[in-house]
Design an enzyme around this catalytic site. Sequence first.
Site, short mmCIF file in Angstrom:
data_model
loop_
_atom_site.label_atom_id
_atom_site.label_comp_id
_atom_site.label_asym_id
_atom_site.label_seq_id
_atom_site.Cartn_x
_atom_site.Cartn_y
_atom_site.Cartn_z
N TYR A 157 1.28 8.73 1.11
CA TYR A 157 2.57 8.25 0.60
C TYR A 157 2.58 6.73 0.53
O TYR A 157 3.02 6.14 -0.47
CB TYR A 157 3.69 8.75 1.51
CG TYR A 157 5.08 8.39 1.05
CD1 TYR A 157 5.73 9.15 0.08
CD2 TYR A 157 5.76 7.31 1.59
CE1 TYR A 157 7.01 8.84 -0.35
CE2 TYR A 157 7.05 6.98 1.18
CZ TYR A 157 7.67 7.75 0.22
OH TYR A 157 8.94 7.44 -0.21
N ALA B 56 0.53 5.66 -2.41
CA ALA B 56 1.22 5.90 -3.69
C ALA B 56 2.28 4.84 -3.94
O ALA B 56 2.41 4.31 -5.05
CB ALA B 56 1.84 7.29 -3.69
N LYS B 57 3.05 4.51 -2.91
CA LYS B 57 4.12 3.53 -3.09
C LYS B 57 3.56 2.12 -3.29
O LYS B 57 4.15 1.32 -4.02
CB LYS B 57 5.07 3.58 -1.89
CG LYS B 57 5.89 4.87 -1.80
CD LYS B 57 6.75 5.08 -3.04
CE LYS B 57 7.66 6.28 -2.92
NZ LYS B 57 8.50 6.49 -4.11
#
Length: 261
Positions: free
Chosen positions: A159, A162-163
Amino acid sequence: MNFKDTTYIIMGGTTGMGFAAAKALIEQGAKVLAIGRNQESCENAENELGSNALVYSADATKPETMAKAIQMAHETFGTIHGLFHVAGGSGRKWGDGPLDQLTLEGWNKTMELNLTSMMLSNQAMINYFLEQKTPGVILNMGSVLGYSPSPKYFVTHAYAAAKSAIIGFSKSIAAYYAEKNIRVNVIAPSLFSTPMAKRASEDEDILDFLRTKQPLDGGRPGESEDINTAVLMFLHPNSKFITGQVLAVDGGWTLSEGQYQ
């Protein structure tokens, strides 16, 4: 702000921060097409948003979703002025976590939910602006975890990757399309009380941590409406000199150490 005669698509606009933004835009005079994956949330949004909104139930990870949304919005409301991409999600249940425990399925699913879906919506919106020969704006949803990690309570390395990638992706396309007067920016929130963050926002240890980690307004999780001022600022046509920027809406997260009990 006056948003009269403007139209926006919100990918992930039927719950949480996307839904709050949809309501705020409509209150300021805009037309909105809100896309959501869950049929029940779409029905609720349709009832609440009223006649100045269209609601479309579809999967953000499918290329045809944004193409259909653009067609619907343009045919119903006319020229589309911008996109707010909020859709994303946690990959925990597929195996996202610390790198030594991260599964390939967890990695792939997290990237699909957060990064691939954004690439697809942004690509379709860019193509629309180019075809229409019109300026436009894209606002992407990042996270403070993309550049300000929290290693005890928020350990999802796919995560975070991805961010972080959303920032690089957004800045890169902002630079490339600036000469076309297409603007691309990112909002990076901290922990907000949204459906995706239910695990963390109901954990007493994490809530104690937040009192010093994001200390503004009593040290609390953000509420969906807390991003509205930033969203309206970035999306408004008068913000025509702002592109490639990342704005933390984080209650002080990136400035504070956070204390463990």
